[in-house]
Design a protein around this motif. Structure first.
Motif, PDB file in Angstrom:
ATOM      1  N   THR A 216      53.344 -18.162  48.288  1.00 40.06           N
ATOM      2  CA  THR A 216      52.298 -19.187  48.141  1.00 40.06           C
ATOM      3  C   THR A 216      52.591 -20.408  49.015  1.00 40.06           C
ATOM      4  OG1 THR A 216      53.497 -19.772  46.149  1.00 40.06           O
ATOM      5  CG2 THR A 216      51.385 -18.696  45.842  1.00 40.06           C
ATOM      6  N   MET A 217      53.860 -20.568  49.373  1.00 39.97           N
ATOM      7  CA  MET A 217      54.256 -21.742  50.146  1.00 39.97           C
ATOM      8  C   MET A 217      53.924 -21.602  51.625  1.00 39.97           C
ATOM      9  SD  MET A 217      56.021 -24.547  49.544  1.00 39.97           S
ATOM     10  CE  MET A 217      57.686 -24.892  48.972  1.00 39.97           C
ATOM     11  N   TYR A 272      62.414 -29.385  53.536  1.00 42.81           N
ATOM     12  CA  TYR A 272      62.204 -29.273  52.093  1.00 42.81           C
ATOM     13  C   TYR A 272      61.409 -28.012  51.765  1.00 42.81           C
ATOM     14  CZ  TYR A 272      59.679 -30.437  47.749  1.00 42.81           C
ATOM     15  OH  TYR A 272      59.098 -30.408  46.517  1.00 42.81           O
ATOM     16  N   LEU A 280      63.855 -20.076  46.436  1.00 45.73           N
ATOM     17  CA  LEU A 280      63.184 -19.422  45.311  1.00 45.73           C
ATOM     18  C   LEU A 280      63.141 -17.911  45.504  1.00 45.73           C
ATOM     19  CD1 LEU A 280      60.350 -21.968  44.557  1.00 45.73           C
ATOM     20  CD2 LEU A 280      62.388 -21.488  43.221  1.00 45.73           C
ATOM     21  N   TYR A 283      66.712 -16.557  45.039  1.00 44.71           N
ATOM     22  CA  TYR A 283      67.181 -16.645  43.660  1.00 44.71           C
ATOM     23  C   TYR A 283      66.554 -15.549  42.790  1.00 44.71           C
ATOM     24  CZ  TYR A 283      69.175 -19.249  39.718  1.00 44.71           C
ATOM     25  OH  TYR A 283      69.925 -19.629  38.642  1.00 44.71           O
ATOM     26  N   ILE A 286      63.157 -10.644  44.194  1.00 41.66           N
ATOM     27  CA  ILE A 286      62.146  -9.628  43.934  1.00 41.66           C
ATOM     28  C   ILE A 286      61.905  -8.868  45.243  1.00 41.66           C
ATOM     29  CG2 ILE A 286      59.713  -9.255  43.333  1.00 41.66           C
ATOM     30  CD1 ILE A 286      59.937 -11.806  41.593  1.00 41.66           C
TER      31      ILE A 286
ATOM     32  N   ARG B 173      74.753 -22.317  38.305  1.00 44.18           N
ATOM     33  CA  ARG B 173      73.616 -21.620  38.918  1.00 44.18           C
ATOM     34  C   ARG B 173      72.326 -21.817  38.133  1.00 44.18           C
ATOM     35  NH1 ARG B 173      76.456 -15.921  39.847  1.00 44.18           N
ATOM     36  NH2 ARG B 173      77.349 -16.592  37.889  1.00 44.18           N
ATOM     37  N   SER B 174      72.420 -22.580  37.054  1.00 43.29           N
ATOM     38  CA  SER B 174      71.212 -22.767  36.245  1.00 43.29           C
ATOM     39  C   SER B 174      70.486 -24.045  36.642  1.00 43.29           C
ATOM     40  CB  SER B 174      71.599 -22.846  34.770  1.00 43.29           C
ATOM     41  OG  SER B 174      70.527 -23.399  34.052  1.00 43.29           O
ATOM     42  N   PRO B 175      69.187 -23.943  36.927  1.00 42.64           N
ATOM     43  CA  PRO B 175      68.434 -25.153  37.256  1.00 42.64           C
ATOM     44  C   PRO B 175      68.386 -26.137  36.086  1.00 42.64           C
ATOM     45  CG  PRO B 175      66.990 -23.221  37.283  1.00 42.64           C
ATOM     46  CD  PRO B 175      68.371 -22.727  37.023  1.00 42.64           C
ATOM     47  N   THR B 255      60.966 -31.325  41.939  1.00 43.91           N
ATOM     48  CA  THR B 255      61.305 -30.058  42.584  1.00 43.91           C
ATOM     49  C   THR B 255      62.266 -29.272  41.700  1.00 43.91           C
ATOM     50  OG1 THR B 255      60.965 -30.955  44.781  1.00 43.91           O
ATOM     51  CG2 THR B 255      62.429 -29.069  44.607  1.00 43.91           C
ATOM     52  N   PHE B 259      61.903 -25.799  39.613  1.00 45.51           N
ATOM     53  CA  PHE B 259      62.845 -24.664  39.711  1.00 45.51           C
ATOM     54  C   PHE B 259      63.125 -24.075  38.328  1.00 45.51           C
ATOM     55  CE2 PHE B 259      65.184 -26.169  43.841  1.00 45.51           C
ATOM     56  CZ  PHE B 259      64.086 -25.807  44.577  1.00 45.51           C
ATOM     57  N   ALA B 262      60.384 -21.672  38.416  1.00 44.97           N
ATOM     58  CA  ALA B 262      60.119 -20.830  39.582  1.00 44.97           C
ATOM     59  C   ALA B 262      61.290 -19.922  39.974  1.00 44.97           C
ATOM     60  CB  ALA B 262      59.724 -21.704  40.766  1.00 44.97           C
ATOM     61  N   VAL B 263      62.510 -20.234  39.566  1.00 50.68           N
ATOM     62  CA  VAL B 263      63.609 -19.343  39.938  1.00 50.68           C
ATOM     63  C   VAL B 263      63.578 -18.046  39.122  1.00 50.68           C
ATOM     64  CG1 VAL B 263      65.178 -21.168  40.687  1.00 50.68           C
ATOM     65  CG2 VAL B 263      65.224 -20.395  38.330  1.00 50.68           C
ATOM     66  N   SER B 264      62.799 -18.039  38.052  1.00 46.54           N
ATOM     67  CA  SER B 264      62.781 -16.842  37.206  1.00 46.54           C
ATOM     68  C   SER B 264      61.964 -15.748  37.873  1.00 46.54           C
ATOM     69  CB  SER B 264      62.131 -17.192  35.872  1.00 46.54           C
ATOM     70  OG  SER B 264      60.750 -17.406  36.100  1.00 46.54           O
ATOM     71  N   GLN B 265      61.932 -14.589  37.257  1.00 43.90           N
ATOM     72  CA  GLN B 265      61.110 -13.509  37.800  1.00 43.90           C
ATOM     73  C   GLN B 265      59.835 -13.341  36.994  1.00 43.90           C
ATOM     74  OE1 GLN B 265      63.873 -10.257  37.643  1.00 43.90           O
ATOM     75  NE2 GLN B 265      64.585 -10.667  39.715  1.00 43.90           N
ATOM     76  N   HIS B 270      57.103 -17.578  38.704  1.00 42.83           N
ATOM     77  CA  HIS B 270      57.800 -17.446  39.982  1.00 42.83           C
ATOM     78  C   HIS B 270      56.791 -17.498  41.129  1.00 42.83           C
ATOM     79  CE1 HIS B 270      60.524 -16.293  43.074  1.00 42.83           C
ATOM     80  NE2 HIS B 270      59.655 -15.404  43.462  1.00 42.83           N
ATOM     81  N   THR B 271      56.671 -18.653  41.765  1.00 45.55           N
ATOM     82  CA  THR B 271      55.815 -18.748  42.924  1.00 45.55           C
ATOM     83  C   THR B 271      56.360 -19.855  43.803  1.00 45.55           C
ATOM     84  OG1 THR B 271      53.554 -19.155  43.661  1.00 45.55           O
ATOM     85  CG2 THR B 271      54.163 -20.110  41.552  1.00 45.55           C
ATOM     86  N   THR B 272      56.372 -19.609  45.120  1.00 41.73           N
ATOM     87  CA  THR B 272      57.139 -20.511  45.987  1.00 41.73           C
ATOM     88  C   THR B 272      56.491 -21.868  46.179  1.00 41.73           C
ATOM     89  OG1 THR B 272      56.127 -19.372  47.855  1.00 41.73           O
ATOM     90  CG2 THR B 272      58.378 -18.746  47.282  1.00 41.73           C
ATOM     91  N   ILE B 273      55.198 -22.002  45.884  1.00 41.01           N
ATOM     92  CA  ILE B 273      54.561 -23.303  46.108  1.00 41.01           C
ATOM     93  C   ILE B 273      54.897 -24.300  44.996  1.00 41.01           C
ATOM     94  CG2 ILE B 273      52.325 -23.099  44.901  1.00 41.01           C
ATOM     95  CD1 ILE B 273      51.020 -24.100  47.516  1.00 41.01           C
ATOM     96  N   PRO B 275      57.479 -26.139  44.038  1.00 39.00           N
ATOM     97  CA  PRO B 275      58.078 -27.481  44.255  1.00 39.00           C
ATOM     98  C   PRO B 275      57.078 -28.541  44.726  1.00 39.00           C
ATOM     99  CG  PRO B 275      59.541 -25.788  45.058  1.00 39.00           C
ATOM    100  CD  PRO B 275      58.273 -25.098  44.680  1.00 39.00           C
TER     101      PRO B 275
END
Lengths: 409, 478
Positions: A216-217, A272, A280, A283, A286, B173-175, B255, B259, B262-265, B270-273, B275
């Motif tokens: 999505t980014m 950033y 992401l 981490y 997937i 390693r945990s947000p 941000t 996380f 978003a770091v989860s599955q 979980h989606t990169t946008i 932050p």
């Protein structure tokens, strides 16, 4: 500084009408280089490498035009002031999108409509067979629909760029206040349209090179790099023009300082976005997502990734953090060239590793360099003929006095 | 700059009277000079009897804060079972409230840091107010993870204390651990920034104080400020440095919060946008809250000349920008969920919009994406009542945004584990109580501290040399 407004004008403010003719040389040279790259690709049996290199070249010049368009829209929307002195240069840059579109059409013909899957694997209908994920994307990744979308993006941008350029040049001769208001008015609805079209354009053109992959980014990533690349181009343009006696009084150290600050901000913003996307995906691990980075962790590409982290973020971050550097025209010329090179490396990192054919990576990279040089030649011609005969400064804009006398404090 | 900045036909206080939108009006309206600004702002803290509305508000807010305290006590004695959290929705209201409050704080940081670097002069009238909001919002935010860990007496486990007897180190390693550092840094820098910026104004209050206790209290707080050139030079340098340091914090805090998800599955998380989308949303919600508080405050405290409709207009524009960014992210998320071809991801989004909790999703979309678009129209941005109502919508919408994200946990991969989330009265009470805590702190701030950065406002006044409303400057303007 206020005295500048009343000082005798010794700078050149209007481009000569003969500029279009002068642009013929780089344009012809550029076209020759593009033709040469195609010939090399064809002769060496590296057609797939060539089409990727060509896409890279077109995306590079498109990104500069798109960055220019964003600059113009953001300038009007925020009621910007200092940007008035460089606004015309940005408008002309945005106007080159028409030529980028012409170059892009070749991709549609060669890469999508001709049925060759050398560029986009999804052009081959076999790709969808027995692949559940691909099956669900079939309606979207349809060559005709893709062609329509691509043309719509360009047409939207060209319409916006030309509307702004037209209003702005008409402002030079009549009704400056009314035109300024009109540009500000148009910038509002144009901005969301710009954001959405750029987002989907980057998905279509570069994300679908790896049809399983998604992020999505990605649109934001392309935007961040494009605008940073445009700012570097604008700084380079100002220095080169001033070397020829153009806008030597209007574009002051203060304007370089602000352009440099904005570029600095976008260097950090790009870092950033790039980091967040990578982090992401790394981490969560997937498979449909990691596969894109997996390709980039083989061969030469890990070094490119590291070069980007260093050269696109860490080195420039330290490099022009200092105010003294940002106010030094010669040093900023260096950093502008550096960032333009890094922007190319960034786009190459996105596009070139997607070449699936066996063969030397060096050939791909060299073809990429030749094609980009060629596209830049054509871009230069487009810029020069766009500028020919025009004022290079919105001379009647009501904001100009503020912009000229403006100083950082 | 000089006289070019004062347009002909400009009537102070009348927004539409400025002929060209790109010309700065004087940011301070009315017949104000330096002295009258000082008087107007200091009077709020000096008035021996605050307005009755303040007392009513304070008693109400403090009771709610007291209720929050009581509920926390009950929670600690009884255990986290008092919340509606369950096996599926293991993060319920506490995380929603945490993210909501952290987001609220972001307007202050944006105004004090980024708008300062962008030379936006309009920030001076509202920065102190918004920075104070940041601190109080972080206090509310910090409460929730603190009590959510279950055994609060082990909260120190969160810190990397080198202790061999503990045999335990935080999971780097945990947000959630990164949150501790991100929010901790944020709270520290915001507090420093707020306090440092207040020193010259505290000194003004000290100099005006009549009662010895007041004089001593403000004297201690103003750390020997005498307003010498050397002090100002150091102060300006420190301010710029803190602004530069706080700028990355505008991005980093939310941000890291994004996380957490978003770091989860997990589909929908979980989606990169996430932050930049979270950061835009945080600034959006923060400005919503600033407007919610500012519109009544300027009325009650007589600050309409200092916080003018033009300031409000600028804030409305930031709301359109950030609200549209949030809408952009919703759309992108939805599209990529479909495009990605992952059936679980697709289900998560369809379920959000058309599942049993569709109302939460559409509340979020209406409040966050549609309502701010009304600010495109000038007449809406000039109507305080309408702005106030939309700002409430923004607050509601942004709370629901986090709630919608949490509700993704109701229906995850295995239908056998699906479970509906029902908040308990403790959940609801704590949400309301956190507002009580926020408003209690806020009302105390309004009572005892300078709520407008007087020294900074004066710099903006002096900056506009041709301001006809400054004594002795009238001749120069005409």
């Amino acid at each position: 500084m206020a005295s500048l407004v009343n000082a005798d004008i010794t700078e050149i403010r209007q481009a000569s009408a003969g500029l279009a003719g002068a642009g013929f040389l780089p344009g012809a040279l550029g076209a020759a280089l593009l033709g040469g790259a195609a010939a090399i690709g064809f002769a060496m049996g590296s057609w797939e490498q060539f089409v990727h290199a060509y896409l890279l070249a077109v995306m590079y010049v498109t990104s500069l035009g798109v960055g220019g368009l964003f600059f113009v829209l953001a300038h009007h929307l925020t009621g910007g002031r200092w940007g008035t002195t460089v606004r015309r240069l940005a408008e002309i840059t945005a106007g080159t999108l028409a030529v980028s579109f012409a170059m892009y059409l070749l991709i549609l013909v060669l890469g999508v409509l001709a049925g060759s899957d050398a560029l986009y694997p999804w052009v081959n209908p076999d790709m969808f067979v027995g692949d559940q994920i691909m099956e669900s994307k079939r309606p979207y990744l349809d060559p005709t629909w893709f062609t329509i979308r691509s043309c719509v993006y360009y047409v939207i941008w060209i319409a916006m760029a030309w509307t702004m350029l037209g209003l702005s040049t008409r402002q030079d001769s009549s009704e400056p206040t009314k035109r300024a208001r009109a540009m500000q008015w148009y910038a509002g609805p144009m901005m969301p349209i710009f954001a959405l079209s750029l987002n989907f354009a980057s998905f279509d053109w570069m994300m679908t090179l790896e049809p399983h992959w998604f992020s999505t980014m990605f649109g934001v990533y392309f935007f961040a790099g494009s605008f940073e690349g445009f700012l570097a181009w604008l700084i380079l343009l100002c220095v080169v023009l001033q070397g020829r006696g153009v806008l030597t009084q209007s574009v002051t150290t203060e304007h370089y300082h602000d352009l440099a600050k904005l570029m600095f901000a976008f260097v950090v913003f790009w870092g950033y976005i790039a980091f967040s996307q990578y982090m992401l995906i790394w981490y969560a691990a997937i498979p449909e997502e990691t596969l894109w980075y997996d390709i980039r962790q083989h061969g030469v590409w890990p070094f490119w990734g590291l070069a980007l982290a260093a050269g696109h973020l860490l080195v420039p971050f330290l490099g022009f953090m200092s105010k003294a550097v940002r106010r030094n025209k010669q040093l900023m010329l260096f950093w502008a060239c550096w960032m333009l090179a890094m922007h190319w490396i960034d786009l190459a990192y996105v596009i070139l590793p997607q070449v699936r054919a066996e063969g030397s990576v060096a050939v791909t990279i060299v073809l990429g360099l030749i094609a980009t040089a060629g596209a830049l030649g054509v871009f230069l011609w487009a810029w020069m003929s766009g500028a020919a005969g025009k004022w290079l400064l919105p001379v009647q804009d009501p904001r100009l006095p503020i912009a000229l006398s403006y100083h950082n404090h | 700059m000089a006289t070019a900045d004062i347009p002909a036909g400009y009537v102070p206080g009348k927004l539409g009277s400025v002929p060209e939108p790109w010309i700065d009006p004087p940011w301070i309206e009315g017949d104000n000079d330096f002295r009258s600004v000082t008087d107007k702002v200091c009077r709020i803290a000096e008035n021996p009897r605050p307005p009755v509305a303040w007392f009513i508000g304070f008693v109400f807010a403090a009771s709610l804060a007291g209720m929050l305290g009581a509920m926390i006590g009950y929670l600690i004695i009884t255990g986290v079972g008092v919340w509606g959290n369950q096996n599926s929705v293991s993060w319920g209201f506490p995380i929603v409230n945490f993210v909501f409050w952290v987001g609220i704080g972001h307007a202050g940081t944006l105004i004090s840091a980024i708008l300062f670097l962008f030379r936006q002069h309009w920030r001076t009238s509202i920065n102190r107010f918004a920075e104070a909001m940041t601190i109080f919002a972080v206090v509310c935010a910090g409460t929730f993870p603190g009590i959510h860990i279950g055994r609060v007496w082990f909260a120190y486990y969160l810190f990397p204390i080198p202790d061999t007897r503990l045999y335990m180190w935080p999971q780097f390693r945990s947000p959630l651990l990164w949150d501790v550092f991100a929010v901790g840094t944020y709270a520290t820098v915001s507090l420093l920034f707020w306090y440092m910026g207040m020193i010259p104004d505290l000194a003004t209050l000290r100099d005006r104080a009549r009662h010895p206790i007041r004089r001593m209290a403000y004297g201690i707080l103003s750390v020997g400020w005498i307003g010498s050139a050397t002090q100002w030079r150091i102060y300006e340098k420190a301010y710029a440095l803190l602004a530069a340091l706080a700028t990355p914090l505008v991005l980093s805090v939310h941000t890291i919060v994004s996380f957490d998800f978003a770091v989860s599955q997990l589909p929908g998380w979980h989606t990169t946008i996430f932050p930049p989308y979270f950061v835009a949303g945080a600034v959006f919600s923060g400005f919503g809250m600033v407007l919610t508080l500012m519109i009544p405050a300027r009325e009650w405290f007589g600050l309409k000349d200092i916080v003018t409709m033009r300031h409000i207009d600028c804030m409305c524009k930031i709301i359109i920008a950030t609200g549209s960014m949030v809408g952009f992210a919703y759309l992108t998320e939805f599209f990529i969920a479909w495009y990605g071809g992952n059936p679980y991801e697709q289900f998560a989004f369809i379920n959000r919009a058309f599942g049993p909790t569709w109302w939460a999703y559409w509340t979020m979309v209406t409040c966050n994406v549609i309502s701010p678009q009304l600010f495109w129209f000038g007449f809406v941005r000039r109507n305080p009542m309408l702005i106030f109502i939309i700002s409430i919508f923004v607050n509601i919408g942004m709370w629901f945004e986090r709630y919608v994200i949490i509700l993704s946990l109701e229906r995850t991969f295995i239908p056998g584990s699906w479970q509906s989330f029902v908040p308990t009265w403790i959940d609801l009470g704590m949400l309301v109580g956190s507002f009580g805590l926020f408003f209690t702190l806020f009302l105390l701030f309004c009572r005892f501290l300078p709520i407008v950065a007087m020294s900074e406002v004066k710099q903006v006044m002096a900056h506009v040399d041709g301001n006809p409303h400054l004594p002795g400057k009238a001749a120069a303007a005409h």
